[in-house]
Design an enzyme around this catalytic site. Structure first.
Site, short mmCIF file in Angstrom:
data_model
loop_
_atom_site.label_atom_id
_atom_site.label_comp_id
_atom_site.label_asym_id
_atom_site.label_seq_id
_atom_site.Cartn_x
_atom_site.Cartn_y
_atom_site.Cartn_z
CG HIS A 145 -0.48 0.09 2.53
ND1 HIS A 145 -0.26 1.29 3.17
CD2 HIS A 145 -0.17 -0.87 3.44
CE1 HIS A 145 0.18 1.07 4.39
NE2 HIS A 145 0.25 -0.23 4.59
CG ASP A 157 2.77 0.57 7.92
OD1 ASP A 157 2.36 0.15 6.83
OD2 ASP A 157 2.06 0.59 8.96
CD GLU A 185 -3.07 -1.46 5.34
OE1 GLU A 185 -3.16 -2.43 6.11
OE2 GLU A 185 -2.60 -0.35 5.70
CD GLU A 186 -1.54 2.67 7.49
OE1 GLU A 186 -2.25 2.31 8.45
OE2 GLU A 186 -0.33 2.39 7.40
CG ASP A 228 1.19 -3.79 6.11
OD1 ASP A 228 1.83 -2.99 6.82
OD2 ASP A 228 0.05 -3.54 5.69
CG HIS A 240 1.01 3.04 12.80
ND1 HIS A 240 -0.33 2.78 12.93
CD2 HIS A 240 1.33 2.65 11.53
CE1 HIS A 240 -0.81 2.26 11.82
NE2 HIS A 240 0.20 2.17 10.95
#
Length: 344
Positions: A69, A187, A221-222, A241, A321
């Protein structure tokens, strides 16, 4: 298998430098489309703005799809305050503390960019004392301070900033001499670099995949709905991922992490075993892990009702994150595993 490490890092940095918070991904998708086409790999856009590139294989009856993604965390202007600062909603997950003090850009609907910083309302300890560090970091107290001479809402509006404008944080990308990669948004920009490194390796070595393989670059995706147009002949779907590195996890920053389960449920055992068998056969460093608060395009696909075997792999990443870190070895191990998976 000799991989072009310089190309891997260059590609990763290139895509890290293209802002793409969820909902603002047209630029990065267009760049990826051009890169596929420059390699001679046809790519098409979905109605929702995702990208599917197809590498024809020896067997065209049963296809494989591999996703990555391009969308990242970010923010959106929610309100302009009377004193000319911006309240915002987060896009995707992550803690408020993770972005405190970060520099950012605000991009208007017309494409103009303004610099700013993210600070709590009571930032100065000289003024607020204990309240400066005790105040809750949340949507009410975290604000964007714009780097312009503005003191009122009207002055901000005159700049062209409006509710709904996107905000994206500086990545602060750094590659150390000993192979560590530190950045926001590893990510999932690392997965984008993995996809292009696979394609480059196959092209340069004149290798044809055993099965026709689709590379799906998803763009939501997020937010939870990244893939919604799986190519119809797909039998196996693998999401690239990240693996979560930390307390209670098996993943590390040097291996390919293979997910056994996330918070939505187990991944397909047979496909997971196939990936483990390939890793063992070719001495590729891997870890099998169970994730606590995690979802992927692969788990989202099966929850939409697609009849595919599904798995999730990725480089182990520390501080997910937040200000993330991995090692070039983890990215290389992902590339090696997927090359062997699609060519055997």
């Amino acid at each position: 298998m000799k991989l072009n490490k310089e190309y891997i890092v260059k590609t990763l940095v290139k895509y890290l430098d293209i802002p793409s918070p969820g909902g603002y991904t047209t630029k990065i998708i267009n760049e990826a489309k051009k890169e596929f086409e420059d390699m001679g790999i046809p790519a098409r856009l979905t109605n929702k703005g995702a990208l599917i590139a197809t590498f024809e294989g020896i067997n065209d009856k049963e296809h494989k799809t591999i996703s990555a993604h391009v969308d990242t965390l970010g923010a959106m202007v929610k309100e302009i305050t009377t004193d000319g600062r911006l309240k915002f909603h987060k896009i995707g997950g992550g803690s408020w503390n993770a972005i405190e003090g970060e520099n950012c850009h605000v991009i208007t609907q017309e494409g103009k960019k303004y610099r700013g910083s993210i600070l709590p309302r009571q930032a100065s300890s000289h003024i607020y004392g204990e309240a400066s560090y005790k105040t809750l970091r949340d949507g009410e107290n975290m604000l964007v301070r714009i780097d312009e001479k503005v003191h009122t809402k009207e002055e901000v509006l005159n700049m062209g900033i409006r509710v709904g404008d996107f905000i994206y944080m500086d990545t602060r990308t750094e590659i150390t001499e000993n192979g560590f990669i530190k950045s926001r948004y590893i990510d999932d920009k690392s997965a984008v670099a993995i996809v292009f490194s696979i394609c480059k390796y196959l092209r340069e070595n004149n290798i044809t995949p055993k099965y026709t393989t689709h590379f799906f670059l998803s763009n939501y995706e997020e937010i939870g709905h990244g893939v919604s147009a799986v190519p119809e002949k797909t039998k196996e779907f693998i999401a690239i991922d990240i693996g979560t590195v930390g307390e209670g996890q098996e993943s590390d920053e040097y291996s390919v992490s293979i997910a056994a389960k996330d918070n939505k449920g187990p991944y397909n055992f047979e496909l997971r075993k196939k990936l483990v068998d390939v890793a063992q056969k070719y001495n590729i460093n891997y870890k099998v892990d169970v994730y606590n608060r995690y979802g992927s395009d692969a788990s989202a696909v099966v929850h939409q009702g697609y009849d595919v075997n599904f798995a999730c792999i990725g480089p182990g990443v520390d501080g997910t994150h937040h200000y993330e870190r991995t090692h070039i070895e983890a990215i290389e191990n992902n590339i090696k595993l997927l090359i062997k998976y699609i060519t055997e």
